[in-house]
Design a protein around this motif. Structure first.
Motif, PDB file in Angstrom:
ATOM      1  N   ALA A 135      33.433  -7.855 -42.898  1.00 61.30           N
ATOM      2  CA  ALA A 135      34.753  -8.250 -42.407  1.00 61.30           C
ATOM      3  C   ALA A 135      34.771  -9.664 -41.820  1.00 61.30           C
ATOM      4  N   PHE A 136      33.641 -10.093 -41.305  1.00 63.53           N
ATOM      5  CA  PHE A 136      33.592 -11.401 -40.658  1.00 63.53           C
ATOM      6  C   PHE A 136      33.899 -12.547 -41.604  1.00 63.53           C
ATOM      7  N   HIS A 137      33.697 -12.316 -42.876  1.00 64.31           N
ATOM      8  CA  HIS A 137      33.937 -13.389 -43.837  1.00 64.31           C
ATOM      9  C   HIS A 137      35.413 -13.693 -44.033  1.00 64.31           C
ATOM     10  N   PHE A 138      36.256 -12.862 -43.461  1.00 71.05           N
ATOM     11  CA  PHE A 138      37.690 -13.139 -43.519  1.00 71.05           C
ATOM     12  C   PHE A 138      38.135 -14.023 -42.369  1.00 71.05           C
ATOM     13  N   LEU A 139      37.247 -14.285 -41.438  1.00 73.07           N
ATOM     14  CA  LEU A 139      37.653 -14.966 -40.219  1.00 73.07           C
ATOM     15  C   LEU A 139      36.897 -16.279 -40.029  1.00 73.07           C
ATOM     16  N   PRO A 140      37.489 -17.192 -39.259  1.00 72.80           N
ATOM     17  CA  PRO A 140      36.766 -18.430 -38.935  1.00 72.80           C
ATOM     18  C   PRO A 140      35.619 -18.134 -37.972  1.00 72.80           C
ATOM     19  N   ARG A 141      34.866 -19.146 -37.689  1.00 71.09           N
ATOM     20  CA  ARG A 141      33.670 -18.998 -36.857  1.00 71.09           C
ATOM     21  C   ARG A 141      33.959 -18.320 -35.524  1.00 71.09           C
ATOM     22  N   ASP A 142      34.964 -18.783 -34.841  1.00 73.50           N
ATOM     23  CA  ASP A 142      35.343 -18.173 -33.574  1.00 73.50           C
ATOM     24  C   ASP A 142      36.608 -17.352 -33.768  1.00 73.50           C
ATOM     25  N   PHE A 143      36.611 -16.176 -33.198  1.00 72.26           N
ATOM     26  CA  PHE A 143      37.767 -15.291 -33.399  1.00 72.26           C
ATOM     27  C   PHE A 143      37.893 -14.349 -32.215  1.00 72.26           C
ATOM     28  N   PRO A 177      29.477 -13.588 -27.483  1.00 73.04           N
ATOM     29  CA  PRO A 177      30.616 -14.196 -26.789  1.00 73.04           C
ATOM     30  C   PRO A 177      30.425 -15.710 -26.758  1.00 73.04           C
ATOM     31  N   THR A 178      31.483 -16.437 -27.036  1.00 71.55           N
ATOM     32  CA  THR A 178      31.358 -17.894 -27.031  1.00 71.55           C
ATOM     33  C   THR A 178      31.602 -18.468 -25.641  1.00 71.55           C
ATOM     34  N   GLY A 179      32.225 -17.676 -24.771  1.00 71.35           N
ATOM     35  CA  GLY A 179      32.592 -18.202 -23.464  1.00 71.35           C
ATOM     36  C   GLY A 179      33.972 -18.840 -23.489  1.00 71.35           C
ATOM     37  N   LYS A 180      34.374 -19.286 -24.653  1.00 70.70           N
ATOM     38  CA  LYS A 180      35.693 -19.910 -24.764  1.00 70.70           C
ATOM     39  C   LYS A 180      36.788 -18.852 -24.834  1.00 70.70           C
ATOM     40  N   ARG A 188      48.240 -13.273 -21.663  1.00 75.53           N
ATOM     41  CA  ARG A 188      46.832 -13.500 -21.341  1.00 75.53           C
ATOM     42  C   ARG A 188      46.060 -14.090 -22.536  1.00 75.53           C
ATOM     43  N   PRO A 189      45.216 -15.076 -22.292  1.00 72.04           N
ATOM     44  CA  PRO A 189      44.455 -15.670 -23.402  1.00 72.04           C
ATOM     45  C   PRO A 189      43.345 -14.731 -23.880  1.00 72.04           C
ATOM     46  N   ALA A 190      43.006 -14.857 -25.149  1.00 72.14           N
ATOM     47  CA  ALA A 190      41.990 -13.992 -25.735  1.00 72.14           C
ATOM     48  C   ALA A 190      40.624 -14.656 -25.658  1.00 72.14           C
ATOM     49  N   ARG A 191      39.614 -13.880 -25.305  1.00 74.22           N
ATOM     50  CA  ARG A 191      38.245 -14.397 -25.357  1.00 74.22           C
ATOM     51  C   ARG A 191      37.799 -14.490 -26.807  1.00 74.22           C
ATOM     52  N   LEU A 192      37.015 -15.510 -27.098  1.00 74.98           N
ATOM     53  CA  LEU A 192      36.579 -15.698 -28.480  1.00 74.98           C
ATOM     54  C   LEU A 192      35.127 -15.289 -28.656  1.00 74.98           C
ATOM     55  N   PHE A 193      34.855 -14.759 -29.821  1.00 72.17           N
ATOM     56  CA  PHE A 193      33.505 -14.320 -30.156  1.00 72.17           C
ATOM     57  C   PHE A 193      33.042 -15.011 -31.418  1.00 72.17           C
ATOM     58  N   ARG A 194      31.764 -14.868 -31.631  1.00 70.12           N
ATOM     59  CA  ARG A 194      31.166 -15.424 -32.829  1.00 70.12           C
ATOM     60  C   ARG A 194      30.277 -14.333 -33.407  1.00 70.12           C
ATOM     61  N   PHE A 195      30.050 -14.419 -34.689  1.00 67.18           N
ATOM     62  CA  PHE A 195      29.239 -13.440 -35.389  1.00 67.18           C
ATOM     63  C   PHE A 195      27.778 -13.882 -35.359  1.00 67.18           C
ATOM     64  N   ARG A 196      26.894 -12.969 -35.028  1.00 70.40           N
ATOM     65  CA  ARG A 196      25.463 -13.313 -35.047  1.00 70.40           C
ATOM     66  C   ARG A 196      24.934 -13.262 -36.470  1.00 70.40           C
ATOM     67  N   LEU A 197      24.434 -14.385 -36.936  1.00 64.94           N
ATOM     68  CA  LEU A 197      24.015 -14.501 -38.340  1.00 64.94           C
ATOM     69  C   LEU A 197      22.949 -13.500 -38.744  1.00 64.94           C
TER      70      LEU A 197
END
Lengths: 220, 220
Positions: A135-143, A177-180, A188-197
DNA sequence: CCAAAAGTGTTGCTCGTACACCCATGA
DNA sequence: TCATGGGTGTACGAGCAACACTTTTGG
Protein backbone atom coordinates in the motif's frame (compact mmCIF):
# COMPACT_ATOMS: atom_id res chain seq x y z
CA UNK A 1 7.69 -20.38 -38.11
CA UNK A 2 5.43 -20.97 -35.19
CA UNK A 3 7.35 -18.85 -32.77
CA UNK A 4 4.88 -16.54 -31.05
CA UNK A 5 5.26 -12.88 -30.24
CA UNK A 6 5.69 -11.98 -26.65
CA UNK A 7 4.02 -8.82 -25.49
CA UNK A 8 3.94 -7.14 -22.14
CA UNK A 9 0.84 -5.48 -20.74
CA UNK A 10 0.81 -3.38 -17.63
CA UNK A 11 -2.09 -2.76 -15.29
CA UNK A 12 -0.93 0.44 -13.65
CA UNK A 13 -3.08 1.50 -10.74
CA UNK A 14 -3.23 4.79 -8.99
CA UNK A 15 -5.58 6.43 -6.54
CA UNK A 16 -7.45 9.54 -7.44
CA UNK A 17 -10.48 11.15 -5.81
CA UNK A 18 -11.13 8.13 -3.65
CA UNK A 19 -11.24 5.76 -6.59
CA UNK A 20 -8.90 3.08 -7.79
CA UNK A 21 -7.86 4.04 -11.30
CA UNK A 22 -6.09 2.19 -14.07
CA UNK A 23 -4.10 3.68 -16.96
CA UNK A 24 -5.43 2.84 -20.42
CA UNK A 25 -4.32 3.78 -23.90
CA UNK A 26 -6.59 5.10 -26.56
CA UNK A 27 -5.51 3.41 -29.76
CA UNK A 28 -7.19 3.02 -33.14
CA UNK A 29 -8.32 -0.44 -32.04
CA UNK A 30 -10.13 1.08 -29.10
CA UNK A 31 -9.15 1.51 -25.50
CA UNK A 32 -6.61 -1.02 -24.26
CA UNK A 33 -3.98 -1.79 -21.70
CA UNK A 34 -0.59 -0.15 -22.32
CA UNK A 35 1.61 -2.73 -23.97
CA UNK A 36 4.93 -3.27 -25.63
CA UNK A 37 7.35 -5.88 -26.89
CA UNK A 38 10.55 -6.74 -25.05
CA UNK A 39 13.78 -5.94 -26.83
CA UNK A 40 16.11 -8.78 -27.80
CA UNK A 41 18.28 -8.41 -24.74
CA UNK A 42 15.79 -7.01 -22.31
CA UNK A 43 14.48 -8.68 -19.18
CA UNK A 44 10.69 -8.89 -18.89
CA UNK A 45 10.62 -6.66 -15.83
CA UNK A 46 12.71 -4.09 -17.66
CA UNK A 47 10.37 -4.22 -20.62
CA UNK A 48 7.40 -3.67 -18.33
CA UNK A 49 9.13 -0.68 -16.77
CA UNK A 50 9.76 0.69 -20.23
CA UNK A 51 6.10 0.30 -21.13
CA UNK A 52 5.23 2.38 -18.10
CA UNK A 53 7.70 5.08 -19.04
CA UNK A 54 7.02 5.22 -22.76
CA UNK A 55 3.33 4.42 -22.95
CA UNK A 56 2.07 6.00 -19.79
CA UNK A 57 4.69 8.58 -18.91
CA UNK A 58 4.34 8.14 -15.18
CA UNK A 59 6.96 7.20 -12.64
CA UNK A 60 5.77 3.93 -11.19
CA UNK A 61 6.60 2.88 -7.67
CA UNK A 62 6.10 -0.82 -7.83
CA UNK A 63 5.96 -3.39 -10.59
CA UNK A 64 5.27 -7.07 -10.29
CA UNK A 65 4.66 -9.83 -12.76
CA UNK A 66 1.10 -11.11 -12.73
CA UNK A 67 0.49 -13.90 -15.17
CA UNK A 68 1.20 -15.12 -18.68
CA UNK A 69 -1.32 -16.31 -21.17
CA UNK A 70 -1.25 -17.49 -24.76
CA UNK A 71 -3.89 -16.23 -27.16
CA UNK A 72 -4.65 -15.56 -30.79
CA UNK A 73 -4.91 -18.10 -33.55
CA UNK A 74 -2.12 -20.25 -35.03
CA UNK A 75 -1.41 -17.60 -37.69
CA UNK A 76 -1.29 -14.67 -35.33
CA UNK A 77 -0.14 -16.12 -32.10
CA UNK A 78 1.08 -14.29 -29.07
CA UNK A 79 1.95 -14.78 -25.47
CA UNK A 80 1.10 -11.93 -23.15
CA UNK A 81 2.97 -11.38 -19.91
CA UNK A 82 0.84 -9.21 -17.66
CA UNK A 83 2.24 -6.91 -14.98
CA UNK A 84 0.73 -5.14 -12.01
CA UNK A 85 2.07 -1.68 -11.29
CA UNK A 86 1.36 0.98 -8.70
CA UNK A 87 1.91 4.67 -9.17
CA UNK A 88 1.73 7.51 -6.78
CA UNK A 89 -1.44 9.43 -6.38
CA UNK A 90 -0.38 12.67 -7.99
CA UNK A 91 -2.69 14.50 -10.29
CA UNK A 92 -0.09 17.08 -11.22
CA UNK A 93 1.85 14.51 -13.20
CA UNK A 94 -0.24 14.01 -16.30
CA UNK A 95 0.13 10.85 -18.36
CA UNK A 96 1.21 11.05 -22.02
CA UNK A 97 -1.05 11.90 -24.87
CA UNK A 98 -3.46 9.07 -25.61
CA UNK A 99 -3.33 7.73 -22.07
CA UNK A 100 -5.85 8.39 -19.35
CA UNK A 101 -6.88 7.17 -15.93
CA UNK A 102 -10.13 5.25 -15.67
CA UNK A 103 -12.01 4.35 -12.54
CA UNK A 104 -11.85 0.54 -12.31
CA UNK A 105 -15.52 0.47 -11.42
CA UNK A 106 -16.43 2.38 -14.55
CA UNK A 107 -14.31 1.04 -17.39
CA UNK A 108 -14.87 1.58 -21.09
CA UNK A 109 -15.38 -1.46 -23.36
CA UNK A 110 -12.18 -3.52 -23.48
CA UNK A 111 -11.05 -6.76 -25.04
CA UNK A 112 -11.98 -9.84 -23.07
CA UNK A 113 -8.34 -10.47 -22.31
CA UNK A 114 -7.67 -6.97 -21.04
CA UNK A 115 -10.75 -7.09 -18.84
CA UNK A 116 -9.68 -10.35 -17.29
CA UNK A 117 -6.17 -9.12 -16.69
CA UNK A 118 -7.46 -6.01 -14.95
CA UNK A 119 -9.85 -8.02 -12.85
CA UNK A 120 -7.13 -10.40 -11.78
CA UNK A 121 -4.75 -7.52 -11.03
CA UNK A 122 -7.36 -6.15 -8.68
CA UNK A 123 -7.75 -9.50 -6.95
CA UNK A 124 -4.02 -9.76 -6.42
CA UNK A 125 -3.72 -6.18 -5.25
CA UNK A 126 -6.47 -6.65 -2.67
CA UNK A 127 -4.95 -9.88 -1.44
CA UNK A 128 -1.50 -8.36 -1.15
CA UNK A 129 -2.76 -5.52 0.99
CA UNK A 130 -3.36 -8.11 3.67
CA UNK A 131 0.07 -9.63 3.94
CA UNK A 132 2.48 -7.13 2.42
CA UNK A 133 3.26 -3.44 2.69
CA UNK A 134 2.37 -2.83 -0.93
CA UNK A 135 0.00 0.00 0.00
CA UNK A 136 2.87 2.37 0.67
CA UNK A 137 3.63 2.62 -3.01
CA UNK A 138 0.48 4.63 -3.47
CA UNK A 139 1.73 7.35 -1.17
CA UNK A 140 4.54 9.89 -1.10
CA UNK A 141 7.46 9.50 1.26
CA UNK A 142 5.77 11.24 4.15
CA UNK A 143 2.12 10.58 4.83
CA UNK A 144 -0.47 10.67 7.57
CA UNK A 145 -2.19 7.63 8.99
CA UNK A 146 -5.48 8.88 7.65
CA UNK A 147 -4.04 8.94 4.16
CA UNK A 148 -2.73 5.42 4.59
CA UNK A 149 -6.09 4.26 5.82
CA UNK A 150 -7.69 5.88 2.79
CA UNK A 151 -5.51 3.74 0.55
CA UNK A 152 -6.73 0.58 2.22
CA UNK A 153 -10.33 1.66 2.14
CA UNK A 154 -10.27 2.62 -1.50
CA UNK A 155 -8.56 -0.55 -2.66
CA UNK A 156 -10.62 -2.87 -0.50
CA UNK A 157 -13.82 -0.96 -1.16
CA UNK A 158 -14.95 -0.87 2.45
CA UNK A 159 -14.61 1.19 5.61
CA UNK A 160 -12.03 0.26 8.23
CA UNK A 161 -12.12 1.07 11.91
CA UNK A 162 -9.73 3.93 12.61
CA UNK A 163 -8.45 2.79 16.00
CA UNK A 164 -7.84 -0.80 14.97
CA UNK A 165 -6.12 0.30 11.82
CA UNK A 166 -3.78 2.65 13.63
CA UNK A 167 -2.94 0.12 16.29
CA UNK A 168 -2.15 -2.53 13.74
CA UNK A 169 0.05 -0.22 11.68
CA UNK A 170 1.91 1.18 14.65
CA UNK A 171 2.44 -2.13 16.40
CA UNK A 172 4.86 -3.61 13.90
CA UNK A 173 8.01 -1.67 13.19
CA UNK A 174 6.95 -0.82 9.68
CA UNK A 175 6.26 2.85 10.31
CA UNK A 176 8.78 5.46 11.30
CA UNK A 177 7.51 8.73 12.80
CA UNK A 178 9.09 11.68 11.04
CA UNK A 179 8.43 14.12 13.86
CA UNK A 180 6.88 16.48 11.36
CA UNK A 181 3.24 17.24 11.03
CA UNK A 182 1.03 18.90 8.50
CA UNK A 183 -1.63 21.58 9.00
CA UNK A 184 -4.13 21.68 6.22
CA UNK A 185 -7.43 22.99 7.44
CA UNK A 186 -9.22 24.30 10.43
CA UNK A 187 -8.49 21.27 12.52
CA UNK A 188 -5.73 19.47 14.32
CA UNK A 189 -2.62 18.84 12.20
CA UNK A 190 -1.73 15.27 11.27
CA UNK A 191 1.54 13.67 12.30
CA UNK A 192 3.52 12.35 9.38
CA UNK A 193 5.11 8.95 9.07
CA UNK A 194 7.54 7.30 6.78
CA UNK A 195 7.81 3.72 5.64
CA UNK A 196 10.79 1.71 6.84
CA UNK A 197 12.52 0.34 3.76
CA UNK A 198 13.68 -2.86 5.42
CA UNK A 199 10.14 -4.13 5.22
CA UNK A 200 9.91 -3.88 1.49
CA UNK A 201 10.70 -6.59 -1.02
CA UNK A 202 11.00 -9.29 1.59
CA UNK A 203 7.43 -10.16 2.13
CA UNK A 204 6.13 -9.96 -1.38
CA UNK A 205 6.48 -13.63 -2.24
CA UNK A 206 7.83 -12.74 -5.63
CA UNK A 207 10.87 -14.63 -6.84
CA UNK A 208 13.93 -13.03 -5.38
CA UNK A 209 15.85 -13.65 -8.57
CA UNK A 210 13.33 -12.02 -10.86
CA UNK A 211 15.54 -10.53 -13.54
CA UNK A 212 17.77 -8.67 -11.13
CA UNK A 213 20.46 -11.24 -11.84
CA UNK A 214 23.41 -9.74 -13.60
CA UNK A 215 23.44 -6.04 -14.06
CA UNK A 216 21.42 -4.53 -11.30
CA UNK A 217 22.24 -4.28 -7.67
CA UNK A 218 19.48 -3.74 -5.22
CA UNK A 219 18.61 -0.10 -4.57
CA UNK A 220 19.13 0.99 -1.01
CA UNK B 1 13.20 -11.66 -36.59
CA UNK B 2 13.54 -10.95 -32.93
CA UNK B 3 10.59 -13.03 -31.87
CA UNK B 4 11.69 -15.26 -29.01
CA UNK B 5 10.87 -18.90 -28.43
CA UNK B 6 8.52 -19.66 -25.64
CA UNK B 7 9.24 -22.74 -23.61
CA UNK B 8 7.43 -24.30 -20.71
CA UNK B 9 9.23 -25.88 -17.78
CA UNK B 10 7.51 -27.86 -15.09
CA UNK B 11 8.64 -28.35 -11.53
CA UNK B 12 6.72 -31.49 -10.68
CA UNK B 13 6.90 -32.44 -7.02
CA UNK B 14 6.02 -35.66 -5.35
CA UNK B 15 6.60 -37.16 -1.94
CA UNK B 16 8.63 -40.31 -1.53
CA UNK B 17 10.21 -41.82 1.54
CA UNK B 18 9.62 -38.72 3.60
CA UNK B 19 11.37 -36.45 1.12
CA UNK B 20 10.09 -33.84 -1.28
CA UNK B 21 11.16 -34.93 -4.75
CA UNK B 22 11.24 -33.24 -8.11
CA UNK B 23 11.15 -34.85 -11.56
CA UNK B 24 14.19 -34.13 -13.74
CA UNK B 25 15.17 -35.20 -17.24
CA UNK B 26 18.50 -36.59 -18.15
CA UNK B 27 19.40 -35.06 -21.49
CA UNK B 28 22.66 -34.77 -23.40
CA UNK B 29 23.04 -31.25 -21.98
CA UNK B 30 22.93 -32.66 -18.48
CA UNK B 31 20.11 -32.94 -15.99
CA UNK B 32 17.34 -30.40 -16.45
CA UNK B 33 13.74 -29.56 -15.79
CA UNK B 34 11.24 -31.25 -18.10
CA UNK B 35 10.34 -28.77 -20.79
CA UNK B 36 8.48 -28.31 -24.03
CA UNK B 37 7.21 -25.79 -26.50
CA UNK B 38 3.53 -24.89 -26.77
CA UNK B 39 1.82 -25.81 -30.02
CA UNK B 40 0.46 -23.02 -32.21
CA UNK B 41 -3.04 -23.30 -30.85
CA UNK B 42 -2.33 -24.57 -27.38
CA UNK B 43 -2.95 -22.77 -24.13
CA UNK B 44 0.03 -22.50 -21.80
CA UNK B 45 -1.61 -24.60 -19.13
CA UNK B 46 -2.38 -27.28 -21.70
CA UNK B 47 1.21 -27.23 -22.89
CA UNK B 48 2.41 -27.66 -19.32
CA UNK B 49 0.07 -30.60 -18.86
CA UNK B 50 1.45 -32.13 -22.04
CA UNK B 51 5.01 -31.72 -20.78
CA UNK B 52 4.02 -33.67 -17.70
CA UNK B 53 2.44 -36.44 -19.75
CA UNK B 54 5.07 -36.71 -22.45
CA UNK B 55 8.27 -35.89 -20.63
CA UNK B 56 7.55 -37.33 -17.23
CA UNK B 57 4.85 -39.89 -17.85
CA UNK B 58 3.07 -39.31 -14.58
CA UNK B 59 -0.51 -38.27 -13.94
CA UNK B 60 -0.25 -34.95 -12.19
CA UNK B 61 -2.90 -33.78 -9.77
CA UNK B 62 -2.35 -30.08 -9.76
CA UNK B 63 -0.67 -27.63 -12.05
CA UNK B 64 -0.22 -23.93 -11.57
CA UNK B 65 1.70 -21.26 -13.40
CA UNK B 66 4.67 -19.94 -11.46
CA UNK B 67 6.56 -17.25 -13.27
CA UNK B 68 7.91 -16.18 -16.65
CA UNK B 69 11.41 -15.06 -17.39
CA UNK B 70 13.36 -14.01 -20.46
CA UNK B 71 16.86 -15.32 -20.94
CA UNK B 72 19.50 -16.14 -23.53
CA UNK B 73 21.27 -13.69 -25.76
CA UNK B 74 19.79 -11.64 -28.63
CA UNK B 75 20.63 -14.40 -31.13
CA UNK B 76 19.17 -17.24 -29.12
CA UNK B 77 16.47 -15.68 -27.12
CA UNK B 78 13.73 -17.39 -25.20
CA UNK B 79 11.03 -16.78 -22.69
CA UNK B 80 10.42 -19.53 -20.18
CA UNK B 81 7.09 -19.97 -18.48
CA UNK B 82 7.59 -22.04 -15.34
CA UNK B 83 4.91 -24.25 -13.80
CA UNK B 84 4.52 -25.88 -10.43
CA UNK B 85 2.93 -29.32 -10.43
CA UNK B 86 2.07 -31.87 -7.79
CA UNK B 87 1.83 -35.61 -8.35
CA UNK B 88 0.63 -38.35 -6.14
CA UNK B 89 3.04 -40.22 -3.99
CA UNK B 90 2.99 -43.55 -5.79
CA UNK B 91 6.17 -45.45 -6.38
CA UNK B 92 4.45 -48.08 -8.51
CA UNK B 93 3.97 -45.56 -11.29
CA UNK B 94 7.44 -45.19 -12.76
CA UNK B 95 8.30 -42.11 -14.79
CA UNK B 96 9.43 -42.45 -18.43
CA UNK B 97 12.86 -43.38 -19.53
CA UNK B 98 15.31 -40.56 -18.92
CA UNK B 99 13.28 -39.09 -16.10
CA UNK B 100 13.87 -39.62 -12.41
CA UNK B 101 12.86 -38.26 -9.05
CA UNK B 102 15.46 -36.30 -7.10
CA UNK B 103 15.30 -35.26 -3.48
CA UNK B 104 15.09 -31.45 -3.53
CA UNK B 105 17.66 -31.30 -0.78
CA UNK B 106 20.13 -33.32 -2.81
CA UNK B 107 19.95 -32.11 -6.38
CA UNK B 108 22.45 -32.79 -9.15
CA UNK B 109 24.15 -29.84 -10.88
CA UNK B 110 21.59 -27.83 -12.82
CA UNK B 111 21.55 -24.67 -14.85
CA UNK B 112 21.29 -21.49 -12.83
CA UNK B 113 17.83 -20.86 -14.23
CA UNK B 114 16.52 -24.31 -13.40
CA UNK B 115 17.89 -24.09 -9.86
CA UNK B 116 16.20 -20.79 -9.30
CA UNK B 117 12.92 -22.03 -10.67
CA UNK B 118 12.96 -25.06 -8.40
CA UNK B 119 13.84 -22.94 -5.40
CA UNK B 120 11.01 -20.55 -6.11
CA UNK B 121 8.58 -23.42 -6.68
CA UNK B 122 9.45 -24.67 -3.23
CA UNK B 123 8.85 -21.25 -1.70
CA UNK B 124 5.44 -21.01 -3.33
CA UNK B 125 4.50 -24.54 -2.37
CA UNK B 126 5.39 -23.95 1.27
CA UNK B 127 3.49 -20.69 1.34
CA UNK B 128 0.41 -22.22 -0.25
CA UNK B 129 0.24 -24.98 2.33
CA UNK B 130 -0.68 -22.26 4.78
CA UNK B 131 -3.67 -20.77 3.07
CA UNK B 132 -4.88 -23.35 0.57
CA UNK B 133 -5.74 -27.03 0.50
CA UNK B 134 -3.02 -27.78 -2.00
CA UNK B 135 -1.58 -30.55 0.20
CA UNK B 136 -4.38 -32.93 -0.74
CA UNK B 137 -2.99 -33.32 -4.21
CA UNK B 138 -0.12 -35.32 -2.79
CA UNK B 139 -2.46 -37.97 -1.45
CA UNK B 140 -4.87 -40.56 -2.84
CA UNK B 141 -8.61 -40.13 -2.51
CA UNK B 142 -8.81 -41.72 0.92
CA UNK B 143 -6.13 -40.98 3.46
CA UNK B 144 -5.50 -40.91 7.19
CA UNK B 145 -4.83 -37.80 9.21
CA UNK B 146 -1.35 -39.06 9.96
CA UNK B 147 -0.61 -39.28 6.25
CA UNK B 148 -1.91 -35.76 5.74
CA UNK B 149 0.21 -34.51 8.58
CA UNK B 150 3.19 -36.23 7.01
CA UNK B 151 2.66 -34.21 3.84
CA UNK B 152 2.79 -30.97 5.78
CA UNK B 153 5.82 -32.02 7.75
CA UNK B 154 7.78 -33.12 4.71
CA UNK B 155 7.03 -30.03 2.68
CA UNK B 156 7.58 -27.61 5.53
CA UNK B 157 10.58 -29.49 6.83
CA UNK B 158 9.55 -29.44 10.47
CA UNK B 159 7.46 -31.34 13.00
CA UNK B 160 3.89 -30.34 13.70
CA UNK B 161 1.90 -30.98 16.85
CA UNK B 162 -0.52 -33.83 16.23
CA UNK B 163 -3.44 -32.55 18.28
CA UNK B 164 -3.33 -29.02 16.96
CA UNK B 165 -3.03 -30.28 13.42
CA UNK B 166 -6.00 -32.61 13.74
CA UNK B 167 -8.14 -29.99 15.39
CA UNK B 168 -7.37 -27.45 12.72
CA UNK B 169 -8.09 -29.87 9.88
CA UNK B 170 -11.29 -31.19 11.36
CA UNK B 171 -12.68 -27.81 12.41
CA UNK B 172 -13.29 -26.47 8.93
CA UNK B 173 -15.54 -28.47 6.67
CA UNK B 174 -12.73 -29.45 4.38
CA UNK B 175 -12.55 -33.09 5.42
CA UNK B 176 -15.21 -35.69 4.97
CA UNK B 177 -15.01 -38.88 7.04
CA UNK B 178 -15.40 -41.95 4.85
CA UNK B 179 -16.39 -44.24 7.69
CA UNK B 180 -13.76 -46.70 6.55
CA UNK B 181 -10.55 -47.41 8.32
CA UNK B 182 -7.32 -49.11 7.50
CA UNK B 183 -5.37 -51.74 9.49
CA UNK B 184 -1.76 -51.88 8.52
CA UNK B 185 0.30 -53.14 11.39
CA UNK B 186 0.14 -54.30 14.93
CA UNK B 187 -1.55 -51.19 16.15
CA UNK B 188 -4.82 -49.37 16.09
CA UNK B 189 -6.28 -48.84 12.59
CA UNK B 190 -6.53 -45.32 11.19
CA UNK B 191 -9.81 -43.76 10.15
CA UNK B 192 -9.82 -42.59 6.57
CA UNK B 193 -10.95 -39.23 5.28
CA UNK B 194 -11.68 -37.69 1.96
CA UNK B 195 -11.24 -34.18 0.73
CA UNK B 196 -14.36 -32.13 -0.02
CA UNK B 197 -14.09 -30.93 -3.60
CA UNK B 198 -15.92 -27.68 -2.98
CA UNK B 199 -12.84 -26.38 -1.22
CA UNK B 200 -10.60 -26.75 -4.20
CA UNK B 201 -9.85 -24.14 -6.81
CA UNK B 202 -11.50 -21.35 -4.87
CA UNK B 203 -8.81 -20.40 -2.49
CA UNK B 204 -5.79 -20.72 -4.69
CA UNK B 205 -5.56 -17.10 -5.73
CA UNK B 206 -4.82 -18.15 -9.28
CA UNK B 207 -6.68 -16.38 -12.06
CA UNK B 208 -10.07 -17.98 -12.38
CA UNK B 209 -9.95 -17.65 -16.14
CA UNK B 210 -6.62 -19.41 -16.55
CA UNK B 211 -7.13 -21.48 -19.64
CA UNK B 212 -9.65 -23.90 -18.14
CA UNK B 213 -12.38 -22.31 -20.17
CA UNK B 214 -13.63 -24.79 -22.71
CA UNK B 215 -12.75 -28.44 -22.58
CA UNK B 216 -12.00 -29.71 -19.13
CA UNK B 217 -14.30 -30.67 -16.33
CA UNK B 218 -12.99 -31.36 -12.90
CA UNK B 219 -12.03 -34.99 -12.24
CA UNK B 220 -13.96 -36.63 -9.48
C1' DC C 1 1.78 -58.21 27.72
C1' DC C 2 4.42 -55.54 24.69
C1' DA C 3 5.30 -52.55 20.84
C1' DA C 4 3.48 -49.17 17.83
C1' DA C 5 0.63 -45.86 15.90
C1' DA C 6 -4.22 -43.75 16.66
C1' DG C 7 -6.72 -40.77 19.06
C1' DT C 8 -8.11 -37.13 22.48
C1' DG C 9 -8.65 -31.63 26.04
C1' DT C 10 -7.17 -27.86 28.52
C1' DT C 11 -4.82 -23.61 29.25
C1' DG C 12 -2.64 -19.31 28.20
C1' DC C 13 -1.60 -15.98 24.85
C1' DT C 14 -2.06 -13.18 20.74
C1' DC C 15 -4.60 -10.91 17.63
C1' DG C 16 -8.71 -9.10 15.41
C1' DT C 17 -12.87 -6.61 16.13
C1' DA C 18 -16.47 -3.74 17.99
C1' DC C 19 -17.30 0.49 19.94
C1' DA C 20 -17.40 6.52 21.58
C1' DC C 21 -15.25 10.31 23.13
C1' DC C 22 -11.72 14.26 23.70
C1' DC C 23 -8.04 17.22 21.23
C1' DA C 24 -6.00 20.83 18.40
C1' DT C 25 -6.72 24.05 14.99
C1' DG C 26 -8.48 27.96 11.81
C1' DA C 27 -12.25 30.62 10.73
C1' DT D 1 -17.47 28.88 19.82
C1' DC D 2 -17.99 25.95 16.27
C1' DA D 3 -16.86 22.90 12.66
C1' DT D 4 -13.46 19.69 11.15
C1' DG D 5 -10.56 15.95 11.03
C1' DG D 6 -6.72 13.97 14.43
C1' DG D 7 -6.02 11.07 17.97
C1' DT D 8 -6.83 7.60 21.85
C1' DG D 9 -8.40 2.57 25.26
C1' DT D 10 -11.00 -1.37 26.58
C1' DA D 11 -13.40 -5.63 26.51
C1' DC D 12 -14.73 -9.69 24.18
C1' DG D 13 -14.09 -13.76 21.31
C1' DA D 14 -11.42 -16.64 17.92
C1' DG D 15 -7.68 -18.98 16.86
C1' DC D 16 -2.99 -20.73 17.68
C1' DA D 17 0.70 -23.04 20.41
C1' DA D 18 2.29 -25.85 24.15
C1' DC D 19 1.75 -29.92 26.51
C1' DA D 20 0.95 -36.14 27.94
C1' DC D 21 -1.78 -39.84 28.38
C1' DT D 22 -5.24 -43.61 26.94
C1' DT D 23 -6.90 -46.77 23.16
C1' DT D 24 -6.71 -50.36 19.84
C1' DT D 25 -4.53 -53.65 17.48
C1' DG D 26 -1.14 -57.73 15.96
C1' DG D 27 2.36 -60.54 17.32
Amino acid sequence: MGSPWVDIRVVLFTLGDGALCVALNNSDQGVQLPKGVPRPDEALDAAAARVVTEKIGIAERYLEQLYSIAHGDPEDRSVTVAYLGLAISNRSEAPCHGTAWYDVNDLPPLSVLDSRIIEYAQVRLRAKLGYTTIAFHFLPRDFSLTELQGVYETVLGRKIDKRNFRRRMQSGDVLEPTGKSRREGSHRPARLFRFRLSHDSDTYLTPSWAEHSEEETFPS
